[in-house]
Write a protein that holds these residues in place. Structure first.
Motif, PDB file in Angstrom:
ATOM      1  N   THR A   1      22.819 -19.947  60.244  1.00 47.17           N
ATOM      2  CA  THR A   1      21.396 -19.944  60.592  1.00 47.17           C
ATOM      3  C   THR A   1      20.551 -19.233  59.536  1.00 47.17           C
ATOM      4  O   THR A   1      19.332 -19.306  59.579  1.00 47.17           O
ATOM      5  CB  THR A   1      21.139 -19.296  61.980  1.00 47.17           C
ATOM      6  N   SER A   2      21.196 -18.540  58.594  1.00 46.31           N
ATOM      7  CA  SER A   2      20.424 -17.864  57.547  1.00 46.31           C
ATOM      8  C   SER A   2      20.550 -18.528  56.177  1.00 46.31           C
ATOM      9  O   SER A   2      19.910 -18.103  55.225  1.00 46.31           O
ATOM     10  CB  SER A   2      20.818 -16.386  57.457  1.00 46.31           C
ATOM     11  N   PHE A   3      21.359 -19.586  56.073  1.00 47.87           N
ATOM     12  CA  PHE A   3      21.520 -20.277  54.786  1.00 47.87           C
ATOM     13  C   PHE A   3      20.178 -20.788  54.255  1.00 47.87           C
ATOM     14  O   PHE A   3      19.863 -20.648  53.078  1.00 47.87           O
ATOM     15  CB  PHE A   3      22.453 -21.496  54.922  1.00 47.87           C
ATOM     16  N   ALA A   4      19.404 -21.389  55.137  1.00 48.12           N
ATOM     17  CA  ALA A   4      18.153 -22.017  54.704  1.00 48.12           C
ATOM     18  C   ALA A   4      17.188 -20.989  54.117  1.00 48.12           C
ATOM     19  O   ALA A   4      16.485 -21.269  53.151  1.00 48.12           O
ATOM     20  CB  ALA A   4      17.504 -22.753  55.877  1.00 48.12           C
ATOM     21  N   ALA A   5      17.201 -19.790  54.686  1.00 45.72           N
ATOM     22  CA  ALA A   5      16.295 -18.743  54.186  1.00 45.72           C
ATOM     23  C   ALA A   5      16.719 -18.306  52.785  1.00 45.72           C
ATOM     24  O   ALA A   5      15.892 -18.183  51.878  1.00 45.72           O
ATOM     25  CB  ALA A   5      16.283 -17.557  55.145  1.00 45.72           C
ATOM     26  N   VAL A   6      18.034 -18.108  52.574  1.00 46.48           N
ATOM     27  CA  VAL A   6      18.533 -17.707  51.250  1.00 46.48           C
ATOM     28  C   VAL A   6      18.132 -18.767  50.224  1.00 46.48           C
ATOM     29  O   VAL A   6      17.610 -18.470  49.147  1.00 46.48           O
ATOM     30  CB  VAL A   6      20.074 -17.525  51.271  1.00 46.48           C
ATOM     31  N   ASP A   7      18.347 -20.011  50.598  1.00 37.85           N
ATOM     32  CA  ASP A   7      18.048 -21.142  49.723  1.00 37.85           C
ATOM     33  C   ASP A   7      16.554 -21.206  49.385  1.00 37.85           C
ATOM     34  O   ASP A   7      16.165 -21.405  48.231  1.00 37.85           O
ATOM     35  CB  ASP A   7      18.484 -22.403  50.475  1.00 37.85           C
ATOM     36  N   PHE A   8      15.731 -21.012  50.393  1.00 36.51           N
ATOM     37  CA  PHE A   8      14.270 -21.074  50.211  1.00 36.51           C
ATOM     38  C   PHE A   8      13.811 -20.096  49.127  1.00 36.51           C
ATOM     39  O   PHE A   8      13.069 -20.450  48.219  1.00 36.51           O
ATOM     40  CB  PHE A   8      13.589 -20.752  51.550  1.00 36.51           C
ATOM     41  N   PHE A   9      14.279 -18.839  49.232  1.00 36.49           N
ATOM     42  CA  PHE A   9      13.810 -17.815  48.279  1.00 36.49           C
ATOM     43  C   PHE A   9      14.438 -18.008  46.902  1.00 36.49           C
ATOM     44  O   PHE A   9      13.787 -17.776  45.887  1.00 36.49           O
ATOM     45  CB  PHE A   9      14.088 -16.413  48.825  1.00 36.49           C
ATOM     46  N   GLU A  10      15.688 -18.452  46.871  1.00 36.47           N
ATOM     47  CA  GLU A  10      16.358 -18.687  45.594  1.00 36.47           C
ATOM     48  C   GLU A  10      15.619 -19.753  44.786  1.00 36.47           C
ATOM     49  O   GLU A  10      15.374 -19.585  43.603  1.00 36.47           O
ATOM     50  CB  GLU A  10      17.793 -19.134  45.868  1.00 36.47           C
ATOM     51  N   ARG A  11      15.246 -20.832  45.444  1.00 35.00           N
ATOM     52  CA  ARG A  11      14.524 -21.917  44.767  1.00 35.00           C
ATOM     53  C   ARG A  11      13.208 -21.451  44.183  1.00 35.00           C
ATOM     54  O   ARG A  11      12.731 -21.992  43.195  1.00 35.00           O
ATOM     55  CB  ARG A  11      14.208 -23.044  45.754  1.00 35.00           C
ATOM     56  N   ARG A  12      12.583 -20.485  44.829  1.00 34.20           N
ATOM     57  CA  ARG A  12      11.275 -19.999  44.364  1.00 34.20           C
ATOM     58  C   ARG A  12      11.388 -18.737  43.516  1.00 34.20           C
ATOM     59  O   ARG A  12      10.386 -18.116  43.215  1.00 34.20           O
ATOM     60  CB  ARG A  12      10.365 -19.757  45.568  1.00 34.20           C
ATOM     61  N   SER A  13      12.616 -18.342  43.198  1.00 29.73           N
ATOM     62  CA  SER A  13      12.875 -17.125  42.410  1.00 29.73           C
ATOM     63  C   SER A  13      12.235 -15.889  43.040  1.00 29.73           C
ATOM     64  O   SER A  13      11.730 -15.006  42.341  1.00 29.73           O
ATOM     65  CB  SER A  13      12.375 -17.286  40.979  1.00 29.73           C
ATOM     66  N   ILE A  14      12.214 -15.832  44.349  1.00 31.09           N
ATOM     67  CA  ILE A  14      11.716 -14.632  45.041  1.00 31.09           C
ATOM     68  C   ILE A  14      12.928 -13.729  45.308  1.00 31.09           C
ATOM     69  O   ILE A  14      13.907 -14.185  45.902  1.00 31.09           O
ATOM     70  CB  ILE A  14      11.001 -15.009  46.367  1.00 31.09           C
ATOM     71  N   PRO A  15      12.885 -12.467  44.815  1.00 28.51           N
ATOM     72  CA  PRO A  15      14.045 -11.578  44.998  1.00 28.51           C
ATOM     73  C   PRO A  15      14.352 -11.326  46.476  1.00 28.51           C
ATOM     74  O   PRO A  15      13.429 -11.165  47.279  1.00 28.51           O
ATOM     75  CB  PRO A  15      13.620 -10.263  44.337  1.00 28.51           C
ATOM     76  N   ILE A  16      15.641 -11.285  46.799  1.00 28.44           N
ATOM     77  CA  ILE A  16      16.033 -10.994  48.186  1.00 28.44           C
ATOM     78  C   ILE A  16      17.102  -9.904  48.245  1.00 28.44           C
ATOM     79  O   ILE A  16      17.806  -9.646  47.271  1.00 28.44           O
ATOM     80  CB  ILE A  16      16.580 -12.239  48.941  1.00 28.44           C
ATOM     81  N   VAL A  17      17.170  -9.290  49.416  1.00 28.90           N
ATOM     82  CA  VAL A  17      18.294  -8.440  49.781  1.00 28.90           C
ATOM     83  C   VAL A  17      18.823  -9.031  51.085  1.00 28.90           C
ATOM     84  O   VAL A  17      18.040  -9.390  51.966  1.00 28.90           O
ATOM     85  CB  VAL A  17      17.842  -6.976  49.993  1.00 28.90           C
ATOM     86  N   VAL A  18      20.154  -9.184  51.162  1.00 24.95           N
ATOM     87  CA  VAL A  18      20.739  -9.731  52.382  1.00 24.95           C
ATOM     88  C   VAL A  18      21.195  -8.567  53.266  1.00 24.95           C
ATOM     89  O   VAL A  18      21.936  -7.684  52.810  1.00 24.95           O
ATOM     90  CB  VAL A  18      21.913 -10.682  52.046  1.00 24.95           C
ATOM     91  N   GLY A  19      20.743  -8.544  54.498  1.00 24.84           N
ATOM     92  CA  GLY A  19      21.105  -7.491  55.445  1.00 24.84           C
ATOM     93  C   GLY A  19      22.029  -8.042  56.521  1.00 24.84           C
ATOM     94  O   GLY A  19      21.679  -8.979  57.234  1.00 24.84           O
ATOM     95  N   ILE A  20      23.232  -7.460  56.605  1.00 26.74           N
ATOM     96  CA  ILE A  20      24.179  -7.894  57.640  1.00 26.74           C
ATOM     97  C   ILE A  20      23.909  -7.070  58.887  1.00 26.74           C
ATOM     98  O   ILE A  20      24.142  -5.865  58.919  1.00 26.74           O
ATOM     99  CB  ILE A  20      25.640  -7.678  57.180  1.00 26.74           C
ATOM    100  N   ASN A  21      23.387  -7.723  59.903  1.00 24.63           N
ATOM    101  CA  ASN A  21      23.014  -7.042  61.141  1.00 24.63           C
ATOM    102  C   ASN A  21      24.133  -7.260  62.154  1.00 24.63           C
ATOM    103  O   ASN A  21      24.292  -8.361  62.681  1.00 24.63           O
ATOM    104  CB  ASN A  21      21.686  -7.644  61.633  1.00 24.63           C
ATOM    105  N   HIS A  22      24.933  -6.210  62.382  1.00 27.73           N
ATOM    106  CA  HIS A  22      26.086  -6.367  63.277  1.00 27.73           C
ATOM    107  C   HIS A  22      25.686  -6.253  64.746  1.00 27.73           C
ATOM    108  O   HIS A  22      24.923  -5.384  65.128  1.00 27.73           O
ATOM    109  CB  HIS A  22      27.164  -5.335  62.959  1.00 27.73           C
ATOM    110  N   PHE A  23      26.248  -7.111  65.554  1.00 30.00           N
ATOM    111  CA  PHE A  23      26.020  -7.098  66.998  1.00 30.00           C
ATOM    112  C   PHE A  23      27.318  -6.651  67.682  1.00 30.00           C
ATOM    113  O   PHE A  23      28.389  -6.745  67.066  1.00 30.00           O
ATOM    114  CB  PHE A  23      25.579  -8.488  67.465  1.00 30.00           C
ATOM    115  N   PRO A  24      27.244  -6.161  68.927  1.00 28.40           N
ATOM    116  CA  PRO A  24      28.430  -5.575  69.554  1.00 28.40           C
ATOM    117  C   PRO A  24      29.655  -6.491  69.582  1.00 28.40           C
ATOM    118  O   PRO A  24      30.768  -6.033  69.373  1.00 28.40           O
ATOM    119  CB  PRO A  24      27.964  -5.263  70.984  1.00 28.40           C
ATOM    120  N   ASP A  25      29.460  -7.771  69.798  1.00 28.19           N
ATOM    121  CA  ASP A  25      30.625  -8.649  69.891  1.00 28.19           C
ATOM    122  C   ASP A  25      30.900  -9.403  68.591  1.00 28.19           C
ATOM    123  O   ASP A  25      31.662 -10.365  68.577  1.00 28.19           O
ATOM    124  CB  ASP A  25      30.458  -9.633  71.055  1.00 28.19           C
ATOM    125  N   SER A  26      30.255  -8.962  67.492  1.00 32.28           N
ATOM    126  CA  SER A  26      30.521  -9.682  66.247  1.00 32.28           C
ATOM    127  C   SER A  26      31.648  -9.011  65.474  1.00 32.28           C
ATOM    128  O   SER A  26      31.786  -7.795  65.485  1.00 32.28           O
ATOM    129  CB  SER A  26      29.250  -9.779  65.392  1.00 32.28           C
TER     130      SER A  26
END
Ligand SMILES: Nc1nc2c(ncn2[C@@H]2O[C@H](COP(=O)(O)OP(=O)(O)O)[C@@H](O)[C@H]2O)c(=O)[nH]1
Ligand SMILES: [Mg+2]
Length: 193
Positions: free
Chosen positions: A120-145
């Motif tokens: 569900t987050s692939f599209a967001a990574v792709d969107f910013f990469e195509r536009r050369s907008i810098p990103i940081v990826v945050g892994i948000n852990h949930f109790p059952d993950s």
């Protein structure tokens, strides 16, 4: 005569725009609310019967609200010299049309991922990469993950070495602030010259 000469006027704070992105239910609204100094503006609405057919709730059946437009918040860092304006993007596919507008003038984006639903987050990574907008990826852990190390997520999502991937907790102000600082430094490091 009264004169202000010799008194250094406080410089106006620099203000920058940062986006908070990622799939539906990854914790965007939570992150903006955790760090914002102003009451976060959120256009959260109860999920209606109608939208439950449209929005994919697989894995997040407990979610009862959705962000209709975007979240907005503000945080001041570096001793009042830097004001970050945060815009949480709507996570659902049907709001893609808003992303180009929101991305205008953004210095960078935090892309949150839920390890149970990486796709569900692939599209967001792709969107910013195509536009050369810098990103940081945050892994948000949930109790059952399942706990994954940042390098495992990097490999699974084909995220380049140059992009910071960090574990975070969207409910924790310090964690969110640290992620914003990492993003800001990452974005600055990419400015040529
Ligand atoms: N355990 C845990 N729950 C979280 C975390 N971040 C968000 N949540 C919960 O996950 C649900 C979805 O979060 P929300 O911020 O609305 O997601 P959004 O759709 O990306 O805006 C909410 O019930 C949050 O309370 C987190 O870091 N850990
Ligand atoms: Mg939201």
């Amino acid at each position: 005569m009264h004169s202000n000469q010799g008194q250094a006027a406080a410089p106006a704070p620099e203000s920058v725009k940062i986006l908070v992105a990622g799939g539906f239910g990854v914790g965007k609204t939570t992150l903006v609310a955790s760090v914002s100094e102003i009451p976060p503006l959120s256009t959260e609405e109860t999920l209606t019967e109608a939208s439950t057919d449209i929005d994919d709730l697989t894995g997040i059946e407990g979610k009862t609200t959705t962000t209709v437009a975007f979240d907005f918040g503000r945080i001041t860092i570096q001793r009042d010299e830097l004001v970050l304006y945060l815009f949480g993007t709507p996570g659902q596919d049907r709001f893609w049309f808003m992303w180009n507008e929101l991305a205008q003038g953004a210095v960078g984006a935090i892309v949150l991922v839920d390890t149970r639903r990486l796709q569900t987050s692939f599209a967001a990574v792709d969107f910013f990469e195509r536009r050369s907008i810098p990103i940081v990826v945050g892994i948000n852990h949930f109790p059952d993950s399942h706990w994954y190390e940042p390098d495992e997520i990097r490999a699974a999502m084909a995220i380049p070495e140059s992009v910071p991937v960090i574990v975070c907790d969207a409910r924790n102000r310090r964690s969110c602030k640290q992620m914003l600082i990492t993003l800001f430094e990452h974005a600055l490091a990419r400015v040529p010259g």
